[in-house]
Write a protein that holds these residues in place. Sequence first.
Motif, PDB file in Angstrom:
ATOM      1  N   PRO A  17       0.845  -1.198   0.000  1.00 47.03           N
ATOM      2  CA  PRO A  17       0.000   0.000   0.000  1.00 47.03           C
ATOM      3  C   PRO A  17       0.879   1.247   0.000  1.00 47.03           C
ATOM      4  N   LEU A  18       0.559   2.176  -0.864  1.00 47.64           N
ATOM      5  CA  LEU A  18       1.339   3.402  -0.987  1.00 47.64           C
ATOM      6  C   LEU A  18       0.417   4.610  -0.962  1.00 47.64           C
ATOM      7  N   PRO A  19       0.933   5.760  -0.580  1.00 51.00           N
ATOM      8  CA  PRO A  19       0.110   6.979  -0.590  1.00 51.00           C
ATOM      9  C   PRO A  19      -0.416   7.247  -1.999  1.00 51.00           C
ATOM     10  N   PRO A  20      -1.549   7.950  -2.118  1.00 49.65           N
ATOM     11  CA  PRO A  20      -2.162   8.181  -3.429  1.00 49.65           C
ATOM     12  C   PRO A  20      -1.305   9.001  -4.381  1.00 49.65           C
ATOM     13  N   TYR A  21      -0.321   9.741  -3.853  1.00 47.83           N
ATOM     14  CA  TYR A  21       0.521  10.567  -4.726  1.00 47.83           C
ATOM     15  C   TYR A  21       1.710   9.786  -5.297  1.00 47.83           C
ATOM     16  N   ILE A  22       1.892   8.533  -4.895  1.00 48.60           N
ATOM     17  CA  ILE A  22       2.908   7.671  -5.507  1.00 48.60           C
ATOM     18  C   ILE A  22       2.189   6.783  -6.511  1.00 48.60           C
ATOM     19  N   LYS A  23       2.454   6.995  -7.786  1.00 54.70           N
ATOM     20  CA  LYS A  23       1.661   6.372  -8.847  1.00 54.70           C
ATOM     21  C   LYS A  23       2.215   5.014  -9.286  1.00 54.70           C
ATOM     22  N   GLU A  24       3.461   4.718  -8.976  1.00 51.13           N
ATOM     23  CA  GLU A  24       4.065   3.464  -9.416  1.00 51.13           C
ATOM     24  C   GLU A  24       4.352   2.566  -8.226  1.00 51.13           C
ATOM     25  N   GLN A  25       4.226   1.271  -8.437  1.00 51.53           N
ATOM     26  CA  GLN A  25       4.591   0.325  -7.397  1.00 51.53           C
ATOM     27  C   GLN A  25       6.113   0.285  -7.246  1.00 51.53           C
ATOM     28  N   LEU A  26       6.579   0.174  -6.016  1.00 52.47           N
ATOM     29  CA  LEU A  26       8.018   0.104  -5.767  1.00 52.47           C
ATOM     30  C   LEU A  26       8.487  -1.331  -5.952  1.00 52.47           C
TER      31      LEU A  26
END
Length: 210
Positions: A17-26
């Motif tokens: 799960p990532l914040p909405p402002y990070i658009k790509e998966q790490l």
Amino acid sequence: SYDGIFYEVLDELGSMPLPPYIKEQLEEKDRYQTVYARERGSAAAPTAGLHFTERLLDEIRNMDVHIAFITLHVGLGIFRPVSVDNVNDHEMHAEYYCMTADTANLLNQVKQEGGRIITVGTTSTRTLESIASKHDGKFQEESGWTDIFIVPGYEFKGIDGMVTNFHLPKSTLMMLISALAGRENVLAAYEHAVKDNYRFFSFGDAMLIL
């Protein structure tokens, strides 16, 4: 239903799960993890902690600064903006925390000796304030759930300062740091950050509030 080890199945099927402002998966999961993380269960990293490396922690220890650790499992609600006109109507998400006896004793000792307690991140702040609020400004070993909502006007009982990132507008995190630093000081800090092209949010720059 599943076969195998539950967390391995989650790692295979799920995504971080990532914040909405990070658009790509790490692709590299350690990029969104602190060097001192130990327990499974948090939905997000305490982003202020991303600034610390093992080398920096050693340098801090060499300055005779005590370092204490707590556990707080950040919930997905941390990403939810405040959408109500009256902040008293905002429903704060609850998060699980745990403080060990060693950490509680160290924090109480620092307070008794007149030292300052500086938290790293809003998550640590919420945990310490939740515990200190229940025990007349003291700390003790305990675990539980906190839904403390810190807004301007709140009287801090556990901490004296904080390291924190630059947060999203209309967020509970902005309200928390405004309660500690004062709204005008926070607005001035953000104006300076915008002017000097500071980086915001999870992988951005940090500030020290004293």
